[in-house]
Design an enzyme around this catalytic site. Structure first.
Site, PDB file in Angstrom:
ATOM      1  N   ASP A  75       0.796  -1.407  -0.008  1.00  0.00           N
ATOM      2  CA  ASP A  75       0.164  -0.154  -0.068  1.00  0.00           C
ATOM      3  C   ASP A  75       0.784   1.147  -0.122  1.00  0.00           C
ATOM      4  O   ASP A  75       1.981   1.242   0.172  1.00  0.00           O
ATOM      5  CB  ASP A  75      -0.832  -0.091   1.324  1.00  0.00           C
ATOM      6  CG  ASP A  75      -0.185   0.070   2.655  1.00  0.00           C
ATOM      7  OD1 ASP A  75       0.839  -0.529   2.713  1.00  0.00           O
ATOM      8  OD2 ASP A  75      -0.747   0.783   3.410  1.00  0.00           O
ATOM      9  N   GLU A 129       0.230  -1.188   5.584  1.00  0.00           N
ATOM     10  CA  GLU A 129       1.194  -0.967   6.500  1.00  0.00           C
ATOM     11  C   GLU A 129       1.025   0.669   6.917  1.00  0.00           C
ATOM     12  O   GLU A 129       1.431   1.025   8.079  1.00  0.00           O
ATOM     13  CB  GLU A 129       2.337  -0.990   5.999  1.00  0.00           C
ATOM     14  CG  GLU A 129       3.814  -0.854   7.042  1.00  0.00           C
ATOM     15  CD  GLU A 129       4.206   0.445   7.276  1.00  0.00           C
ATOM     16  OE1 GLU A 129       5.063   0.562   8.062  1.00  0.00           O
ATOM     17  OE2 GLU A 129       3.888   1.422   6.103  1.00  0.00           O
ATOM     18  N   HIS A 332       6.171   9.865   1.930  1.00  0.00           N
ATOM     19  CA  HIS A 332       5.105  10.487   2.090  1.00  0.00           C
ATOM     20  C   HIS A 332       4.929  12.052   1.496  1.00  0.00           C
ATOM     21  O   HIS A 332       3.868  12.835   1.756  1.00  0.00           O
ATOM     22  CB  HIS A 332       4.558  10.577   3.439  1.00  0.00           C
ATOM     23  CG  HIS A 332       4.617   9.243   4.256  1.00  0.00           C
ATOM     24  ND1 HIS A 332       4.103   8.938   5.369  1.00  0.00           N
ATOM     25  CD2 HIS A 332       4.787   7.918   3.476  1.00  0.00           C
ATOM     26  CE1 HIS A 332       4.063   7.619   5.617  1.00  0.00           C
ATOM     27  NE2 HIS A 332       4.586   7.146   4.544  1.00  0.00           N
TER      28      HIS A 332
HETATM   29 ZN   LIG Z   1       6.943   2.078   4.119  1.00  0.00          ZN
END
Ligand SMILES: [Zn+2]
Length: 357
Positions: A75, A129, A332
């Site tokens: 993911d 995760e 991210h």
């Molecule tokens: Zn990761």
């Protein structure tokens, strides 16, 4: 959908990274990518392949003395105008390039192309995760098929920029609740403003000196931060309640109880509720398989600051570390990317480790 993970793509870790990035798989939406991965693995004659939810496990059973796990999550965090992938010179941009489809590509490439590794290998491609632990594929598999996780050593292919990161810090979330007394804002002296009470809590946090500690030669740096604040009733009401959510990252020489005790000491006098905690993991480099891995990489390990599933394996008594091509500083981020040379070098390192000279 036709499976984009063709034999030519599987043979090239760079092409494979790109193909994986271009299958959208934000947490809880991993079915399509898990389908593609499972289909590929089921065709490989030297692997036994199993699936639980959107987690796919494939393993060799060659009767080797040791078993190692290579694991990566399928993911990603939510897209941020960074899908599908784009290329700029030696860099591949896109959601999941660094965290961690380039790492997943290592495992999938090796699973398909390495029929005769020196250890038995369990390849784990797991879901969810990036969100709460109860959805995590390793949590689910640990409950339903704990034997899938059994091994002598585990490598999690999270972004480390091509170096070995060992251990990991623990993480604790807690909420400080401040109480006051409501009143009309026009007669505020009749109330007690709970939001104003946050001042002293924030002062303690902003002046807090985080600890640094060296364990087995690896440096760990702690952190204590307010991560969210809430309170207020209406524009004309003195608020009677304010909540400050706090995240404490603690070095792995502290267990959750010691971490909580420290947090209560720092915030003594305040109502504090621990809402979530995940223990850290000590480096655990003594196992022979870990030593052989470090020798194959050839550079000194570093302490892992973020919490990763390394701790989950450590809790089962399995030494584990992180090794992946992505840059953890970019994970991210909207401009998340990975260097193609890091993908090629890392894949070659793992290949060297798993194939005896
Ligand atoms: Zn990761």
């Amino acid at each position: 959908m036709e499976n984009p993970l063709t034999p030519e793509v599987l043979a090239d870790p760079v092409a494979l990274t790109r193909a994986l990035v271009d299958i959208e798989s934000v947490s809880l939406d991993e079915k399509a990518i898990a389908d593609c991965v499972e289909e590929v693995l089921r065709r490989v004659p030297h692997l036994s392949t199993f699936r639980h939810g959107n987690t796919v496990m494939a393993r060799t059973d060659l009767g080797r003395d040791s078993r190692v796990v290579l694991a990566g999550h399928l993911d990603t965090v939510p897209l941020n105008d960074n899908f599908p992938s784009t290329m700029r010179g030696d860099l591949m941009y896109g959601c999941g390039t660094s965290d961690m489809k380039s790492g997943v590509a290592f495992a999938l490439h090796l699973a398909v192309t390495l029929p005769d590794p020196r250890y038995d290998v369990t390849y784990l491609f797991y879901e969810a995760e990036e969100i709460e632990s109860r959805y995590n594929g390793l949590t689910l598999v640990g409950g339903a098929h704990p034997e899938w996780l059994q091994a002598d050593f585990a490598v999690l292919l999270e972004p480390t920029y091509g170096i070995v990161e060992v251990g990991c810090q623990g993480t604790m979330r807690a909420v400080v609740t401040l109480h006051g007394e409501r009143a009309h804002a026009a007669r505020s002296w009749r109330g007690v403003n709970a939001i104003h009470g946050a001042g002293e809590v924030l002062r303690r946090l902003s002046t807090y000196e985080a600890r640094r500690v060296t364990i087995d030669g690896c440096d760990f740096r702690e952190g204590l931060n307010a991560v969210r604040i809430g309170g207020g009733v209406a524009g004309n009401v003195v608020p009677d309640r304010c909540e400050i959510e706090i995240n404490y990252r603690f070095a792995p020489d502290r267990d959750p109880a010691a971490a909580e005790a420290h947090l209560r000491e720092v915030l003594a006098g305040y109502e504090l509720t621990v809402t979530d905690v995940a223990a850290g993991a000590l480096p655990g480099l003594k196992a022979p398989v870990a030593q052989e891995f470090l020798a194959a990489v050839g550079s000194a390990p570093r302490g892992k600051l973020g919490w990763t599933d390394v701790a989950r394996f450590a809790a089962m008594g399995i030494p584990a570390l992180n090794f992946g091509p992505g840059d953890p500083n970019l994970a991210h981020h909207k401009d998340e990317h990975v260097e193609l040379t890091k993908i090629r070098d890392g894949a070659a390192t793992l290949h060297r480790w798993l194939t005896p000279a």
